[in-house]
Every structure is written in C-alpha cells, then in structure tokens.
Write a protein that holds these residues in place. Structure first.
Motif, PDB file in Angstrom:
ATOM      1  N   GLU A  76       0.909  -1.284   0.078  1.00  0.00           N
ATOM      2  CA  GLU A  76      -0.009  -0.141  -0.045  1.00  0.00           C
ATOM      3  C   GLU A  76       0.737   1.228  -0.095  1.00  0.00           C
ATOM      4  O   GLU A  76       1.789   1.296   0.780  1.00  0.00           O
ATOM      5  CB  GLU A  76      -0.974  -0.015   1.334  1.00  0.00           C
ATOM      6  N   TYR A  77       0.579   2.304  -0.894  1.00  0.00           N
ATOM      7  CA  TYR A  77       1.438   3.449  -1.106  1.00  0.00           C
ATOM      8  C   TYR A  77       0.993   4.210   0.108  1.00  0.00           C
ATOM      9  O   TYR A  77      -0.237   4.613   0.264  1.00  0.00           O
ATOM     10  CB  TYR A  77       1.271   4.072  -2.247  1.00  0.00           C
ATOM     11  N   GLN A  78       1.848   4.923   0.892  1.00  0.00           N
ATOM     12  CA  GLN A  78       1.496   5.888   1.989  1.00  0.00           C
ATOM     13  C   GLN A  78       2.081   7.165   1.877  1.00  0.00           C
ATOM     14  O   GLN A  78       3.491   6.924   1.488  1.00  0.00           O
ATOM     15  CB  GLN A  78       1.678   5.229   3.383  1.00  0.00           C
ATOM     16  N   LYS A  79       1.641   8.321   2.334  1.00  0.00           N
ATOM     17  CA  LYS A  79       2.400   9.507   2.183  1.00  0.00           C
ATOM     18  C   LYS A  79       2.290  10.170   3.360  1.00  0.00           C
ATOM     19  O   LYS A  79       1.243  10.321   3.796  1.00  0.00           O
ATOM     20  CB  LYS A  79       1.848  10.541   0.924  1.00  0.00           C
ATOM     21  N   ILE A  80       3.295  10.786   4.281  1.00  0.00           N
ATOM     22  CA  ILE A  80       3.342  11.513   5.226  1.00  0.00           C
ATOM     23  C   ILE A  80       3.716  12.783   4.971  1.00  0.00           C
ATOM     24  O   ILE A  80       4.776  13.158   4.264  1.00  0.00           O
ATOM     25  CB  ILE A  80       4.277  10.775   6.269  1.00  0.00           C
ATOM     26  N   GLU A  81       2.752  13.710   5.344  1.00  0.00           N
ATOM     27  CA  GLU A  81       2.920  15.221   5.202  1.00  0.00           C
ATOM     28  C   GLU A  81       3.193  15.819   6.575  1.00  0.00           C
ATOM     29  O   GLU A  81       2.489  15.454   7.691  1.00  0.00           O
ATOM     30  CB  GLU A  81       1.697  15.752   4.476  1.00  0.00           C
ATOM     31  N   TYR A  82       4.228  16.912   6.594  1.00  0.00           N
ATOM     32  CA  TYR A  82       4.907  17.332   7.863  1.00  0.00           C
ATOM     33  C   TYR A  82       4.568  18.777   7.685  1.00  0.00           C
ATOM     34  O   TYR A  82       5.008  19.340   6.719  1.00  0.00           O
ATOM     35  CB  TYR A  82       6.206  17.063   8.310  1.00  0.00           C
ATOM     36  N   ARG A  83       4.124  19.569   8.672  1.00  0.00           N
ATOM     37  CA  ARG A  83       3.827  20.837   8.644  1.00  0.00           C
ATOM     38  C   ARG A  83       4.648  21.422   9.937  1.00  0.00           C
ATOM     39  O   ARG A  83       4.169  20.817  11.202  1.00  0.00           O
ATOM     40  CB  ARG A  83       2.711  21.359   8.557  1.00  0.00           C
TER      41      ARG A  83
END
Length: 70
Positions: A3-10
């Motif tokens: 499964e492709y997952q993306k993690i976004e950080y701000r």
C-alpha cells in the motif's frame, strides 16, 4: 502489492510539528509514523482521521496529534 502511503509534515512558526498520513487506513496510520515520532520527540496530542476507523463500527471520539521537538 504494498500500500502506498504519504506522510505530510508541517512545521509551525512556534516549532510545533503536525503530521498527516495520506493513503493509509486503520492502525497502519500510526504504525507507519511511530519510528519517526520517536526520533522527533514526544507526541503531545493526536487526532485520528476518519480513515483510521474504516471498517470499524460504532467508534466514537477523536484525538489530536502534534509533536514536541526535543
């Protein structure tokens, strides 16, 4: 197939780090980021998005997640 997952950080002006996992559901959201969270600092709060609860019935409550940088 994985499964492709993306993690976004701000990162806010106050140094507060907010992370969002995109493309994951269930407990894979939290297991994907656990190692990174350990390296960044203590989790102060956690908010689980609706995707976390996919497939579960009668789930209530929310949490917020932000990291306190070490």
């Amino acid at each position: 197939m994985a499964e492709y997952q993306k993690i976004e950080y701000r990162i806010g002006k106050d140094g507060k780090i907010t992370e969002t996992v995109i493309g994951a559901s269930g407990a894979s959201c939290t297991s994907t980021t656990s190692g990174i969270e350990d390296a960044l600092g203590d989790v102060e709060t956690q908010e689980l998005l609706p995707e976390y609860y996919e497939g579960e019935e009668n789930v209530t409550g929310t949490e917020q997640q932000s990291l306190k940088q070490q």
